[in-house]
Design a protein around this motif. Structure first.
Motif, PDB file in Angstrom:
ATOM      1  N   HIS A   1     -51.597  36.228   7.515  1.00  0.00           N
ATOM      2  CA  HIS A   1     -50.490  35.331   7.827  1.00  0.00           C
ATOM      3  C   HIS A   1     -49.696  35.816   9.045  1.00  0.00           C
ATOM      4  CE1 HIS A   1     -47.227  32.519   7.295  1.00  0.00           C
ATOM      5  NE2 HIS A   1     -46.354  33.533   7.220  1.00  0.00           N
ATOM      6  N   TYR A   2     -49.515  37.150   9.136  1.00  0.00           N
ATOM      7  CA  TYR A   2     -48.776  37.722  10.277  1.00  0.00           C
ATOM      8  C   TYR A   2     -49.528  37.480  11.588  1.00  0.00           C
ATOM      9  CZ  TYR A   2     -46.768  41.302  13.308  1.00  0.00           C
ATOM     10  OH  TYR A   2     -46.193  41.966  14.365  1.00  0.00           O
ATOM     11  N   LYS A   3     -50.851  37.702  11.570  1.00  0.00           N
ATOM     12  CA  LYS A   3     -51.632  37.483  12.783  1.00  0.00           C
ATOM     13  C   LYS A   3     -51.645  36.005  13.157  1.00  0.00           C
ATOM     14  CE  LYS A   3     -54.711  41.461  12.376  1.00  0.00           C
ATOM     15  NZ  LYS A   3     -56.120  41.906  12.254  1.00  0.00           N
ATOM     16  N   HIS A   4     -51.743  35.161  12.165  1.00  0.00           N
ATOM     17  CA  HIS A   4     -51.739  33.724  12.437  1.00  0.00           C
ATOM     18  C   HIS A   4     -50.418  33.291  13.063  1.00  0.00           C
ATOM     19  CE1 HIS A   4     -52.683  29.510  12.039  1.00  0.00           C
ATOM     20  NE2 HIS A   4     -51.579  29.302  11.314  1.00  0.00           N
ATOM     21  N   MET A   5     -49.320  33.873  12.587  1.00  0.00           N
ATOM     22  CA  MET A   5     -48.014  33.529  13.141  1.00  0.00           C
ATOM     23  C   MET A   5     -47.901  34.011  14.581  1.00  0.00           C
ATOM     24  SD  MET A   5     -44.223  34.661  11.806  1.00  0.00           S
ATOM     25  CE  MET A   5     -44.500  36.301  12.475  1.00  0.00           C
ATOM     26  N   MET A   6     -48.438  35.198  14.876  1.00  0.00           N
ATOM     27  CA  MET A   6     -48.373  35.723  16.238  1.00  0.00           C
ATOM     28  C   MET A   6     -49.218  34.898  17.200  1.00  0.00           C
ATOM     29  SD  MET A   6     -46.277  38.274  16.497  1.00  0.00           S
ATOM     30  CE  MET A   6     -45.239  37.259  15.430  1.00  0.00           C
ATOM     31  N   GLU A   7     -50.366  34.380  16.702  1.00  0.00           N
ATOM     32  CA  GLU A   7     -51.201  33.552  17.565  1.00  0.00           C
ATOM     33  C   GLU A   7     -50.501  32.231  17.885  1.00  0.00           C
ATOM     34  OE1 GLU A   7     -54.857  33.089  15.573  1.00  0.00           O
ATOM     35  OE2 GLU A   7     -55.556  35.153  15.950  1.00  0.00           O
ATOM     36  N   GLN A   8     -49.768  31.688  16.924  1.00  0.00           N
ATOM     37  CA  GLN A   8     -49.045  30.448  17.182  1.00  0.00           C
ATOM     38  C   GLN A   8     -47.887  30.663  18.151  1.00  0.00           C
ATOM     39  OE1 GLN A   8     -47.878  28.917  13.371  1.00  0.00           O
ATOM     40  NE2 GLN A   8     -49.910  28.026  12.924  1.00  0.00           N
ATOM     41  N   LYS A   9     -47.227  31.823  18.066  1.00  0.00           N
ATOM     42  CA  LYS A   9     -46.110  32.100  18.984  1.00  0.00           C
ATOM     43  C   LYS A   9     -46.589  32.312  20.410  1.00  0.00           C
ATOM     44  CE  LYS A   9     -42.720  32.038  16.021  1.00  0.00           C
ATOM     45  NZ  LYS A   9     -41.623  31.065  16.133  1.00  0.00           N
ATOM     46  N   GLY A  10     -47.748  32.908  20.572  1.00  0.00           N
ATOM     47  CA  GLY A  10     -48.249  33.157  21.915  1.00  0.00           C
ATOM     48  C   GLY A  10     -47.885  34.558  22.396  1.00  0.00           C
ATOM     49  N   PRO A  11     -48.750  35.215  23.180  1.00  0.00           N
ATOM     50  CA  PRO A  11     -48.498  36.606  23.613  1.00  0.00           C
ATOM     51  C   PRO A  11     -47.377  36.716  24.620  1.00  0.00           C
ATOM     52  CG  PRO A  11     -50.473  35.749  24.655  1.00  0.00           C
ATOM     53  CD  PRO A  11     -50.033  34.711  23.667  1.00  0.00           C
ATOM     54  N   ASP A  12     -47.084  35.690  25.366  1.00  0.00           N
ATOM     55  CA  ASP A  12     -46.084  35.769  26.429  1.00  0.00           C
ATOM     56  C   ASP A  12     -44.689  35.384  25.969  1.00  0.00           C
ATOM     57  OD1 ASP A  12     -48.116  36.531  28.100  1.00  0.00           O
ATOM     58  OD2 ASP A  12     -48.517  34.479  28.797  1.00  0.00           O
ATOM     59  N   GLU A  13     -44.559  34.978  24.705  1.00  0.00           N
ATOM     60  CA  GLU A  13     -43.233  34.567  24.230  1.00  0.00           C
ATOM     61  C   GLU A  13     -42.334  35.779  24.076  1.00  0.00           C
ATOM     62  OE1 GLU A  13     -43.338  32.487  20.608  1.00  0.00           O
ATOM     63  OE2 GLU A  13     -41.228  31.916  20.639  1.00  0.00           O
ATOM     64  N   SER A  14     -41.135  35.691  24.562  1.00  0.00           N
ATOM     65  CA  SER A  14     -40.196  36.811  24.511  1.00  0.00           C
ATOM     66  C   SER A  14     -39.685  37.000  23.097  1.00  0.00           C
ATOM     67  CB  SER A  14     -39.028  36.572  25.468  1.00  0.00           C
ATOM     68  OG  SER A  14     -38.070  37.591  25.344  1.00  0.00           O
ATOM     69  N   GLU A  15     -39.374  38.232  22.766  1.00  0.00           N
ATOM     70  CA  GLU A  15     -38.864  38.534  21.432  1.00  0.00           C
ATOM     71  C   GLU A  15     -37.469  37.970  21.233  1.00  0.00           C
ATOM     72  OE1 GLU A  15     -38.364  42.420  18.499  1.00  0.00           O
ATOM     73  OE2 GLU A  15     -39.028  42.627  20.584  1.00  0.00           O
ATOM     74  N   ALA A  16     -36.780  37.682  22.327  1.00  0.00           N
ATOM     75  CA  ALA A  16     -35.430  37.139  22.208  1.00  0.00           C
ATOM     76  C   ALA A  16     -35.445  35.723  21.640  1.00  0.00           C
ATOM     77  CB  ALA A  16     -34.736  37.142  23.562  1.00  0.00           C
ATOM     78  N   LEU A  17     -36.577  34.992  21.726  1.00  0.00           N
ATOM     79  CA  LEU A  17     -36.660  33.633  21.225  1.00  0.00           C
ATOM     80  C   LEU A  17     -36.861  33.573  19.712  1.00  0.00           C
ATOM     81  CD1 LEU A  17     -38.896  32.064  24.034  1.00  0.00           C
ATOM     82  CD2 LEU A  17     -36.396  32.034  23.832  1.00  0.00           C
ATOM     83  N   LEU A  18     -37.208  34.715  19.092  1.00  0.00           N
ATOM     84  CA  LEU A  18     -37.439  34.724  17.664  1.00  0.00           C
ATOM     85  C   LEU A  18     -36.113  34.655  16.926  1.00  0.00           C
ATOM     86  CD1 LEU A  18     -40.187  37.498  17.452  1.00  0.00           C
ATOM     87  CD2 LEU A  18     -40.516  35.025  17.419  1.00  0.00           C
ATOM     88  N   SER A  19     -36.134  34.034  15.747  1.00  0.00           N
ATOM     89  CA  SER A  19     -34.939  33.979  14.911  1.00  0.00           C
ATOM     90  C   SER A  19     -34.705  35.331  14.256  1.00  0.00           C
ATOM     91  CB  SER A  19     -35.105  32.887  13.857  1.00  0.00           C
ATOM     92  OG  SER A  19     -36.203  33.207  13.010  1.00  0.00           O
ATOM     93  N   PRO A  20     -33.528  35.593  13.749  1.00  0.00           N
ATOM     94  CA  PRO A  20     -33.278  36.890  13.083  1.00  0.00           C
ATOM     95  C   PRO A  20     -34.190  37.129  11.906  1.00  0.00           C
ATOM     96  CG  PRO A  20     -31.220  35.798  13.620  1.00  0.00           C
ATOM     97  CD  PRO A  20     -32.301  34.803  13.909  1.00  0.00           C
ATOM     98  N   SER A  21     -34.463  36.084  11.123  1.00  0.00           N
ATOM     99  CA  SER A  21     -35.359  36.270   9.981  1.00  0.00           C
ATOM    100  C   SER A  21     -36.774  36.608  10.436  1.00  0.00           C
ATOM    101  CB  SER A  21     -35.372  35.001   9.130  1.00  0.00           C
ATOM    102  OG  SER A  21     -35.819  33.885   9.919  1.00  0.00           O
ATOM    103  N   GLU A  22     -37.219  35.980  11.533  1.00  0.00           N
ATOM    104  CA  GLU A  22     -38.559  36.289  12.052  1.00  0.00           C
ATOM    105  C   GLU A  22     -38.615  37.705  12.611  1.00  0.00           C
ATOM    106  OE1 GLU A  22     -39.201  33.241  14.880  1.00  0.00           O
ATOM    107  OE2 GLU A  22     -40.053  31.816  13.438  1.00  0.00           O
ATOM    108  N   LYS A  23     -37.554  38.129  13.248  1.00  0.00           N
ATOM    109  CA  LYS A  23     -37.526  39.516  13.750  1.00  0.00           C
ATOM    110  C   LYS A  23     -37.591  40.512  12.608  1.00  0.00           C
ATOM    111  CE  LYS A  23     -34.909  38.551  17.990  1.00  0.00           C
ATOM    112  NZ  LYS A  23     -33.672  38.833  18.753  1.00  0.00           N
ATOM    113  N   GLU A  24     -36.817  40.258  11.555  1.00  0.00           N
ATOM    114  CA  GLU A  24     -36.839  41.162  10.415  1.00  0.00           C
ATOM    115  C   GLU A  24     -38.203  41.161   9.751  1.00  0.00           C
ATOM    116  OE1 GLU A  24     -35.475  43.954   7.698  1.00  0.00           O
ATOM    117  OE2 GLU A  24     -34.686  43.258   9.642  1.00  0.00           O
TER     118      GLU A  24
END
Length: 522
Positions: free
Chosen positions: A109-132
């Protein structure tokens, strides 16, 4: 009946075109059977509820029962059905499916979520819950990276006890202040401050035709005449001249006080002149050949001749010739008394450097050199005593030698030497810096400033078009005059006093003057 049954079996066995009933299935039949079994077990796993997905397998259904929809269970065997080794596998039975760990599903599930976000997406765009969630998954999957380091510096190394003494401490210790306060290499002017003409100056390596007095008068020998150049006013006067055209001056030397000048001639005479009155005081004969070197030690004037002898003249008494030093077989071209008056250094065309004592006798055979140095491979003309190390002498050799050597005349040992790459004509020590300057001949005809004792080059002063035969230093020690065979005199301001030393000298002079005034008032 039994007979008829046996006959029927025999007949069926002997018929070749009848189908085989009790034989092993063919390869394609076994493959089809296995595929059907896998599909049946897969259908069973998909129909199983999600809450039982992670539980251990506690029962199985045969493919026939699953296909018919019956809920009748197979009889239990003596072992646990969840253990593959203890289960009784019948042809066409269930295939064993291993348990899936919960972390495997989370990882997917974690890898699938990372593939949907894309490798170039900045970590600043993630929500606090996603960061945690990302942080927790990273720790669970990758572990604690800080604890897996090869080297971890948590505290300083323990210090050695006070009684411990390491011999390597001096070798491997360093100081930051030493590197930051290191003095930079000083700048030396590369062009002369002044250039004077010197026509008719003789191109003779063995003569000494230049000397500078403490009263700032420069004596220069041009052919058969001696000229004086005043460094303060810049005036030039002729002191004396030879009577015949074929006679010339071989050497000049100022007395320490600067009011008398000794002149050596090609006729073997040594003349003493009063500069202020511009008259000759006396004429001291005795040499059988020309006088090419002179040196003062208080009231004793030493002169070296082409005959190889050195004469000591006491200028206070009528019988001036008080001693003879016979230590050279050829012309004495270098002659220097030490500043303290203890030693006399003499260099000759016989490649010999002799060190003589200040105590001498009237008989020549009683006067033997203290030390005889024969390391030079050419004539030894360039001689100079170190002003801050008593007993240390620098000597330079001619074209076949090209070496600058250093000697400890107190012990008679050779300290060091350096290859100057060309003929060494003259040497002078600096009064303000721990350096010395040398003049050279072919091929660059340069003056070279050396750092002592490392003997690294500080600067090369070029400009002469012929070999630089003579050098002299100004009374303040800041300027060096060089005389070359190109008939020019060049003044180099190469030993300027450091600004800090000037400030210290001024403060000392002020303090001394104040103390003197206070003493006068009292």
């Amino acid at each position: 009946m039994a007979q008829f049954t046996l006959e029927n079996e025999l007949n069926s066995a002997l018929r070749m075109d009848a189908p085989l009933t009790r034989v092993a299935p063919m390869g394609y039949q076994r493959k089809a059977l296995n595929d059907s079994e896998c599909n049946a077990s897969l259908n069973i796993s998909l129909k199983t509820p999600k809450k039982n997905a992670n539980k251990s397998f506690s029962g199985s259904k045969t493919p026939s029962n699953s296909a018919s929809g019956s809920s009748k269970k197979t009889p239990k065997s003596g072992g646990k059905l969840g253990t593959p080794g203890n289960r009784t596998r019948t042809p066409g039975g269930d295939r064993f499916i291993p348990n899936r760990s919960t972390s495997q599903f989370n990882l997917g599930h974690y890898k699938h979520m990372m593939e949907q976000k894309g490798p170039d997406e900045s970590e600043a765009l993630l929500s606090p819950s996603e960061k945690e969630y990302k942080r927790v998954m990273n720790e669970n999957l990758n572990g604690d990276l800080m604890s897996s380091k090869i080297l971890s510096f948590k505290a300083k190394a323990p210090s050695a006890p006070e009684s411990f003494n390491s011999n390597l401490r001096v070798l491997y210790s360093s100081s930051k202040t030493a590197s930051t306060t290191k003095k930079a290499m000083r700048q030396v002017p590369q062009v002369p401050e002044r250039i004077l003409d010197a026509p008719d100056i003789m191109d003779d390596y063995y003569l000494n035709l230049l000397d500078w007095s403490v009263t700032n008068n420069l004596a220069v020998c041009l052919g058969g005449a001696v000229y004086l150049w005043n460094g303060t006013t810049g005036t030039i006067t002729q002191l004396m001249g030879m009577d015949n055209d074929d006679e010339y001056i071989g050497a000049v030397s100022w007395v320490k006080e600067g009011n008398y000048l000794a002149v050596g001639t090609s006729t073997g005479e040594v003349q003493l002149w009063d500069v202020v009155e511009q008259k000759r005081l006396r004429n001291m004969a005795g040499h059988s050949a020309r006088v090419s070197s002179l040196s003062w030690n208080s009231f004793i004037l030493s002169s070296g001749s082409r005959s190889g002898n050195i004469h000591h003249h006491d200028v206070r008494v009528p019988q001036h010739h008080v001693a003879t030093l016979a230590g050279h077989s050829q012309e004495v071209c270098g002659l220097r008394w030490s500043p303290d008056g203890k030693f006399l250094a003499s260099g000759g065309n016989d490649n010999i450097l002799n060190i003589w004592s200040a105590q001498f006798n009237n008989l020549p055979e009683d006067n033997q050199p203290l030390h005889v140095f024969s390391q030079h491979q050419a004539a030894v003309k360039a001689l100079s005593w170190c002003p801050w190390q008593p007993g240390v002498l620098a000597s330079g050799g001619g074209t076949a030698d090209r070496q600058i050597c250093f000697w400890n005349c107190n012990t008679g040992t050779h300290l060091s030497s350096v290859d100057a790459k060309s003929q060494v004509c003259s040497l002078l020590w600096s009064k303000e810096h721990k350096e010395l300057i040398s003049s050279h001949g072919f091929a660059q005809n340069q003056l070279t400033i050396w750092k002592y004792p490392s003997m690294t080059k500080v600067a090369d002063l070029t400009g002469h078009t012929a070999r630089v035969l003579h050098m002299a230093m100004s009374p303040d020690g800041t300027t060096v005059v060089s005389a070359g065979a190109d008939e020019t005199l060049r003044l180099w301001k190469c030993f300027e006093v450091d600004d800090q030393k000037k400030k210290v000298q001024k403060s000392v002079n002020k303090d001394s003057s104040k103390s003197f005034r206070r003493a006068m008032i009292r």
